[in-house]
Enzyme design. Structure first.
Site, PDB file in Angstrom:
ATOM      1  N   LYS A  89      20.559  84.246  42.920  1.00  0.00           N
ATOM      2  CA  LYS A  89      20.882  84.303  41.487  1.00  0.00           C
ATOM      3  C   LYS A  89      21.519  85.663  41.225  1.00  0.00           C
ATOM      4  O   LYS A  89      21.265  86.622  41.963  1.00  0.00           O
ATOM      5  CB  LYS A  89      19.585  84.168  40.664  1.00  0.00           C
ATOM      6  CG  LYS A  89      19.807  83.743  39.243  1.00  0.00           C
ATOM      7  CD  LYS A  89      19.823  82.237  39.083  1.00  0.00           C
ATOM      8  CE  LYS A  89      20.137  81.842  37.656  1.00  0.00           C
ATOM      9  NZ  LYS A  89      20.174  80.391  37.470  1.00  0.00           N
ATOM     10  N   GLY A 189      15.403  72.681  21.887  1.00  0.00           N
ATOM     11  CA  GLY A 189      16.698  73.150  22.377  1.00  0.00           C
ATOM     12  C   GLY A 189      17.603  71.963  22.644  1.00  0.00           C
ATOM     13  O   GLY A 189      17.405  71.226  23.600  1.00  0.00           O
ATOM     14  N   VAL A 190      18.569  71.767  21.721  1.00  0.00           N
ATOM     15  CA  VAL A 190      19.458  70.611  21.894  1.00  0.00           C
ATOM     16  C   VAL A 190      20.865  71.073  22.280  1.00  0.00           C
ATOM     17  O   VAL A 190      21.858  70.728  21.665  1.00  0.00           O
ATOM     18  CB  VAL A 190      19.475  69.692  20.643  1.00  0.00           C
ATOM     19  CG1 VAL A 190      18.213  68.874  20.581  1.00  0.00           C
ATOM     20  CG2 VAL A 190      19.663  70.488  19.358  1.00  0.00           C
ATOM     21  N   GLY A 191      20.904  71.901  23.338  1.00  0.00           N
ATOM     22  CA  GLY A 191      22.181  72.364  23.877  1.00  0.00           C
ATOM     23  C   GLY A 191      22.730  71.327  24.837  1.00  0.00           C
ATOM     24  O   GLY A 191      22.528  70.125  24.665  1.00  0.00           O
ATOM     25  N   HIS A 192      23.402  71.809  25.886  1.00  0.00           N
ATOM     26  CA  HIS A 192      24.054  70.898  26.834  1.00  0.00           C
ATOM     27  C   HIS A 192      23.087  69.879  27.424  1.00  0.00           C
ATOM     28  O   HIS A 192      23.359  68.689  27.470  1.00  0.00           O
ATOM     29  CB  HIS A 192      24.691  71.707  27.973  1.00  0.00           C
ATOM     30  CG  HIS A 192      25.879  72.491  27.535  1.00  0.00           C
ATOM     31  ND1 HIS A 192      25.791  73.771  27.039  1.00  0.00           N
ATOM     32  CD2 HIS A 192      27.183  72.163  27.506  1.00  0.00           C
ATOM     33  CE1 HIS A 192      26.998  74.195  26.729  1.00  0.00           C
ATOM     34  NE2 HIS A 192      27.870  73.246  27.002  1.00  0.00           N
ATOM     35  N   VAL A 193      21.927  70.344  27.908  1.00  0.00           N
ATOM     36  CA  VAL A 193      20.977  69.434  28.550  1.00  0.00           C
ATOM     37  C   VAL A 193      20.174  68.671  27.496  1.00  0.00           C
ATOM     38  O   VAL A 193      20.021  67.452  27.563  1.00  0.00           O
ATOM     39  CB  VAL A 193      20.021  70.201  29.497  1.00  0.00           C
ATOM     40  CG1 VAL A 193      19.053  69.234  30.160  1.00  0.00           C
ATOM     41  CG2 VAL A 193      20.797  70.972  30.544  1.00  0.00           C
TER      42      VAL A 193
HETATM   43  P1  NAD Z   1      22.370  75.683  26.256  1.00  0.00           P
HETATM   44  O1  NAD Z   1      22.607  77.146  26.055  1.00  0.00           O
HETATM   45  O2  NAD Z   1      23.532  74.748  26.185  1.00  0.00           O
HETATM   46  O3  NAD Z   1      21.281  75.143  25.237  1.00  0.00           O
HETATM   47  C1  NAD Z   1      20.131  75.845  24.905  1.00  0.00           C
HETATM   48  C2  NAD Z   1      19.800  75.498  23.460  1.00  0.00           C
HETATM   49  O4  NAD Z   1      18.547  76.105  23.139  1.00  0.00           O
HETATM   50  C3  NAD Z   1      20.817  76.052  22.465  1.00  0.00           C
HETATM   51  O5  NAD Z   1      21.204  75.039  21.541  1.00  0.00           O
HETATM   52  C4  NAD Z   1      20.061  77.189  21.753  1.00  0.00           C
HETATM   53  O6  NAD Z   1      20.450  77.363  20.406  1.00  0.00           O
HETATM   54  C5  NAD Z   1      18.634  76.690  21.848  1.00  0.00           C
HETATM   55  N1  NAD Z   1      17.633  77.759  21.742  1.00  0.00           N
HETATM   56  C6  NAD Z   1      17.678  79.033  22.203  1.00  0.00           C
HETATM   57  N2  NAD Z   1      16.550  79.678  21.871  1.00  0.00           N
HETATM   58  C7  NAD Z   1      15.760  78.797  21.216  1.00  0.00           C
HETATM   59  C8  NAD Z   1      14.468  78.858  20.644  1.00  0.00           C
HETATM   60  N3  NAD Z   1      13.751  79.983  20.683  1.00  0.00           N
HETATM   61  N4  NAD Z   1      13.969  77.745  20.054  1.00  0.00           N
HETATM   62  C9  NAD Z   1      14.687  76.600  20.002  1.00  0.00           C
HETATM   63  N5  NAD Z   1      15.925  76.485  20.529  1.00  0.00           N
HETATM   64  C10 NAD Z   1      16.442  77.555  21.127  1.00  0.00           C
HETATM   65  O7  NAD Z   1      21.630  75.579  27.673  1.00  0.00           O
HETATM   66  P2  NAD Z   1      21.512  74.286  28.588  1.00  0.00           P
HETATM   67  O8  NAD Z   1      22.605  74.309  29.593  1.00  0.00           O
HETATM   68  O9  NAD Z   1      21.298  73.087  27.734  1.00  0.00           O
HETATM   69  O10 NAD Z   1      20.161  74.616  29.369  1.00  0.00           O
HETATM   70  C11 NAD Z   1      18.905  74.509  28.733  1.00  0.00           C
HETATM   71  C12 NAD Z   1      17.833  75.098  29.621  1.00  0.00           C
HETATM   72  O11 NAD Z   1      17.790  74.396  30.862  1.00  0.00           O
HETATM   73  C13 NAD Z   1      18.051  76.569  29.977  1.00  0.00           C
HETATM   74  O12 NAD Z   1      16.803  77.203  30.056  1.00  0.00           O
HETATM   75  C14 NAD Z   1      18.685  76.506  31.371  1.00  0.00           C
HETATM   76  O13 NAD Z   1      18.411  77.671  32.128  1.00  0.00           O
HETATM   77  C15 NAD Z   1      17.987  75.291  31.944  1.00  0.00           C
HETATM   78  N6  NAD Z   1      18.768  74.617  32.977  1.00  0.00           N
HETATM   79  C16 NAD Z   1      20.005  74.148  32.686  1.00  0.00           C
HETATM   80  C17 NAD Z   1      20.742  73.500  33.666  1.00  0.00           C
HETATM   81  C18 NAD Z   1      22.130  72.955  33.381  1.00  0.00           C
HETATM   82  O14 NAD Z   1      22.654  72.180  34.189  1.00  0.00           O
HETATM   83  N7  NAD Z   1      22.737  73.296  32.267  1.00  0.00           N
HETATM   84  C19 NAD Z   1      20.196  73.307  34.953  1.00  0.00           C
HETATM   85  C20 NAD Z   1      18.881  73.753  35.207  1.00  0.00           C
HETATM   86  C21 NAD Z   1      18.192  74.416  34.214  1.00  0.00           C
END
Ligand code: NAD
Length: 357
Positions: A89, A189-193
């Site tokens: 990492k 957390g309703v981001g990408h995942v």
């Molecule tokens: P992202 O940045 O697209 O989404 C994260 C969401 O969480 C955002 O909408 C953000 O506003 C929200 N957020 C941040 N702080 C918050 C809080 N305190 N309370 C509520 N919501 C909050 O990230 P992602 O790509 O969706 O990934 C989500 C998690 O999964 C991360 O922890 C990431 O490390 C982990 N992850 C992601 C992947 C991947 O393929 N993207 C793979 C493995 C692990």
């Protein structure tokens, strides 16, 4: 008498020894202002692959701790997923919105290249696809680049699919059926995942609640899938069947575990347990089923691995689907051996590494 430099290096080496790291590289570039740390945890199974996170850490100590913990997690994630990869990492220290420039990212790419493929990078928090293209200009040791450049694209949908598989397997273990119809699920957390997880679970007939610090995104996801918005301060006290942490790590701590009323925890966030031993045990004692994060969020890693192994997206999805079986296997092992699910997953991951030493 030890001087300051000696104390610092002893401290880092001691941490590496305790956590089992092979190599840690500190990067400093006067011209671009780049300050980064690359951590290579274990390369027994293959090159160390893991994303680059850009974050405004409050101290160098915090950045070091993050990169050491995340890279170790990548070793176990790759191992348990049956991939021929090690764990690594990188973190870039600083506020991405203020100090990130094309030249800084390219300089980082040069540092990655200098490791000759021992470390392969990808996108993580604070980095975007454009940044990965800049890194690609300086090194071929980068994954998760756009499909238009021959890469595997955004891994998030595959990650969400794996989390969904882990959730269904946990339901099967807890309730005897893997159907999520009528179950109440909180996605934090309703981001990408998170958004894709909301899609899968609402399509199956679950009652989905959502929370996020981004109000615009919350409103958009609520409207799109009919999910109900919950105020952040009340989430740990609400009645729900499944808690899905998909925002940040360490949301499973003494305070939240005492309050949580759910029966299952399955989410995408890395390092959900604030303390792996203490909080893993607290969850077990409460009778909550916890599907280890590094197991069920491996879909994204499985997807980027296709860029190295040459297999197609269908193969990535098939391998990600297997997260269902592995989750069940681990939940049963933990029950049989009266250990936490996190311990059970670590034992299986470590065994594969030992067998390949
Ligand atoms: P992202 O940045 O697209 O989404 C994260 C969401 O969480 C955002 O909408 C953000 O506003 C929200 N957020 C941040 N702080 C918050 C809080 N305190 N309370 C509520 N919501 C909050 O990230 P992602 O790509 O969706 O990934 C989500 C998690 O999964 C991360 O922890 C990431 O490390 C982990 N992850 C992601 C992947 C991947 O393929 N993207 C793979 C493995 C692990």
């Amino acid at each position: 008498m030890m001087n300051v430099e000696e104390k610092v290096s002893n401290h880092v080496v001691r941490k590496m020894e305790t956590m089992g790291h092979e190599q840690v590289i500190f990067c400093n570039d006067k011209v671009t202002g780049l300050k980064a740390i690359i951590a290579i945890h274990d390369t027994t199974l293959g090159p160390a692959l893991g994303g680059t996170r850009m974050w405004n850490y409050s101290s160098e100590e915090e950045a070091l701790q993050d990169v050491l913990r995340l890279s170790r997690g990548m070793t176990f994630k790759a191992s348990i997923s049956g991939l021929n990869l090690g764990g690594g990492k990188a973190v870039i220290i600083g506020d991405a919105s203020k100090i990130k420039t094309k030249s800084l990212i390219k300089k980082f790419g040069e540092y990655v290249d200098s490791l000759g493929g021992k470390y392969i990078t990808a996108k993580d928090v604070g980095m975007n696809t454009q940044d990965m293209e800049y890194v690609r200009e300086k090194t071929k040791h980068v994954t998760g680049i756009p499909e238009s450049m021959g890469g595997s694209g955004d891994p998030s949908t595959v990650t969400a699919y794996g989390v969904y598989m882990g959730m269904k397997a946990s339901a099967k273990f807890k309730w005897g059926s893997d159907s999520l119809e009528g179950k109440t699920i909180l996605v934090q957390g309703v981001g990408h995942v998170g958004e894709t997880l909301v899609k899968h679970t609402t399509e199956e007939g679950a009652k989905v609640y959502i929370t996020d610090i981004n109000d615009l995104k919350l409103a958009e996801v609520a409207e799109k899938y009919g999910a109900e918005i919950i105020k952040a301060d009340s989430i740990y006290d609400m009645d729900m069947d499944i808690y899905a942490p998909c925002a940040l790590g360490s949301t499973l701590n003494t305070d939240t575990i005492n309050r949580l009323k759910c029966q299952i925890i399955t989410g995408a966030a890395n390092n959900q347990l604030s303390d792996e031993v203490l909080h893993g045990k607290m969850i077990k004692d409460k009778g909550i089923v916890y599907a280890p994060d590094f197991l069920i969020n491996a879909g994204g890693l499985i997807n980027v691995y296709s860029e190295i192994s040459g297999y197609q997206r269908e193969e990535s999805l098939l391998r990600t689907k297997k997260i269902y079986d592995t989750t069940l296997e681990i939940l049963l092992k933990a029950e049989d051996e009266d250990i936490t699910t996190h311990q059970a997953a670590l034992l299986i991951a470590e065994q594969r590494i030992q067998e390949n030493k």
